[in-house]
Write an enzyme that holds these catalytic residues in place. Structure first.
Site, PDB file in Angstrom:
ATOM      1  N   CYS A  87      36.037  44.324  40.984  1.00 49.30           N
ATOM      2  CA  CYS A  87      36.050  45.668  40.406  1.00 49.30           C
ATOM      3  C   CYS A  87      35.024  45.763  39.278  1.00 49.30           C
ATOM      4  CB  CYS A  87      37.469  46.034  39.971  1.00 49.30           C
ATOM      5  SG  CYS A  87      37.693  47.819  39.840  1.00 49.30           S
ATOM      6  N   HIS A 204      41.487  44.660  44.422  1.00 45.67           N
ATOM      7  CA  HIS A 204      42.023  43.630  43.510  1.00 45.67           C
ATOM      8  C   HIS A 204      42.921  42.629  44.232  1.00 45.67           C
ATOM      9  CE1 HIS A 204      40.774  45.390  39.633  1.00 45.67           C
ATOM     10  NE2 HIS A 204      40.871  46.546  40.266  1.00 45.67           N
ATOM     11  N   GLU A 206      43.775  39.801  43.251  1.00 48.44           N
ATOM     12  CA  GLU A 206      44.610  39.109  42.254  1.00 48.44           C
ATOM     13  C   GLU A 206      45.908  39.861  41.973  1.00 48.44           C
ATOM     14  OE1 GLU A 206      42.046  40.936  41.631  1.00 48.44           O
ATOM     15  OE2 GLU A 206      42.137  41.914  39.681  1.00 48.44           O
TER      16      GLU A 206
HETATM   17  N1  GLN Z   1      39.899  48.230  37.569  1.00 47.55           N
HETATM   18  C1  GLN Z   1      38.646  48.152  37.224  1.00 47.55           C
HETATM   19  O1  GLN Z   1      38.078  47.076  37.065  1.00 47.55           O
HETATM   20  C2  GLN Z   1      37.945  49.474  36.955  1.00 47.55           C
HETATM   21  C3  GLN Z   1      36.455  49.382  37.063  1.00 47.55           C
HETATM   22  C4  GLN Z   1      35.729  50.528  36.389  1.00 47.55           C
HETATM   23  N2  GLN Z   1      36.124  50.632  35.031  1.00 47.55           N
HETATM   24  C5  GLN Z   1      35.940  51.803  37.166  1.00 47.55           C
HETATM   25  O2  GLN Z   1      36.844  52.550  36.850  1.00 47.55           O
HETATM   26  O3  GLN Z   1      35.232  52.036  38.110  1.00 47.55           O
END
Ligand code: GLN
Length: 230
Positions: A87, A204, A206
């Site tokens: 992400c 994600h 994780e």
């Molecule tokens: N959960 C995250 O890592 C968000 C990634 C980034 N801040 C976005 O909103 O795109």
């Protein structure tokens, strides 16, 4: 496996990453602050976790990509070290030029926070050996800048070299515009570097490593890492 998890101002998934490593049976990672200029000796995996580094100001990941630690990560990757960016971590890796392309604002200009279908496209990367080829997973996304784009040549190269690791799909594994949550070209959710040792992905894994979290579809990724880095 000796892993380091990088911390930037605004990182928020570092504990989730540490827990995922623990659940997979890996030794505890070390945490490294972004202002460090070197990585601990003897590392074999660097993880850039999710979050909102620098509040996503300028562009998501743009400021973190200029942190002192990124030079060390670049040297580490150049020497064949393994790097996982999830992400915001994926955004930082593209902004740093460690992976090609860019993550733009989601097609519908909305923050998306839900589980999406994910098809495993490659099992010949050290991040995915424990998945079955074509496996369909359900994994959370939480982002507003997950719209993967790259120019036509880069895209053709990624496809031709088999470097698309994951694509957004539906529960049956169908990849189409209708199963694309954020507008990413080719429904791309994750890619690997030329040597296949750097992976960036928006979903994600994780956050899906034990039944209490709603499922374990993310666990094989960490088990694959442990197998690659015993
Ligand atoms: N959960 C995250 O890592 C968000 C990634 C980034 N801040 C976005 O909103 O795109």
């Amino acid at each position: 496996m000796h892993a380091a998890i990088l911390l930037f101002p605004g990182t928020n998934r570092e504990r989730d990453m540490a827990r995922a490593l623990e659940v997979a049976g890996a030794p505890a990672p070390v945490f490294v602050w972004h202002r460090e200029t070197t990585l601990p000796a003897g590392l074999d995996l660097v993880i850039l976790p999710g979050g909102f580094s620098y509040g996503d100001y300028l562009r998501s990941g743009a400021m973190a990509a200029r942190s002192p630690i990124l030079e060390a990560v670049r040297r580490f990757a150049d020497q064949g070290g393994m790097v996982l960016g999830v992400c915001n971590g994926f955004q930082i890796l593209t902004e740093a030029g460690l992976l090609p392309g860019a993550l733009m604002r989601n097609r519908d200009l909305r923050f998306i926070c839900r589980c999406v279908g994910l098809r495993v496209e490659r099992t010949d990367t050290p991040f995915t050996t424990r998945y079955a080829a074509g496996a369909v997973l359900s994994v959370p996304v939480a982002h507003h800048d997950g719209n993967y784009t790259a120019d036509d040549d880069t895209l053709a190269r990624l496809e031709g070299e088999g470097r698309v690791a994951f694509r957004y799909c539906d529960a049956a594994g169908v990849v189409s515009d209708a199963t694309n949550p954020n507008g990413s070209r080719g429904n791309i959710a994750g890619i690997v570097s030329e040597n296949r040792r750097v992976l960036g992905m928006m979903p994600h894994p994780e956050n899906l490593v034990e039944p209490a979290l709603g499922g374990i579809d993310g666990r094989p990724l960490f088990e694959s890492l442990l197998e690659a880095l015993p």
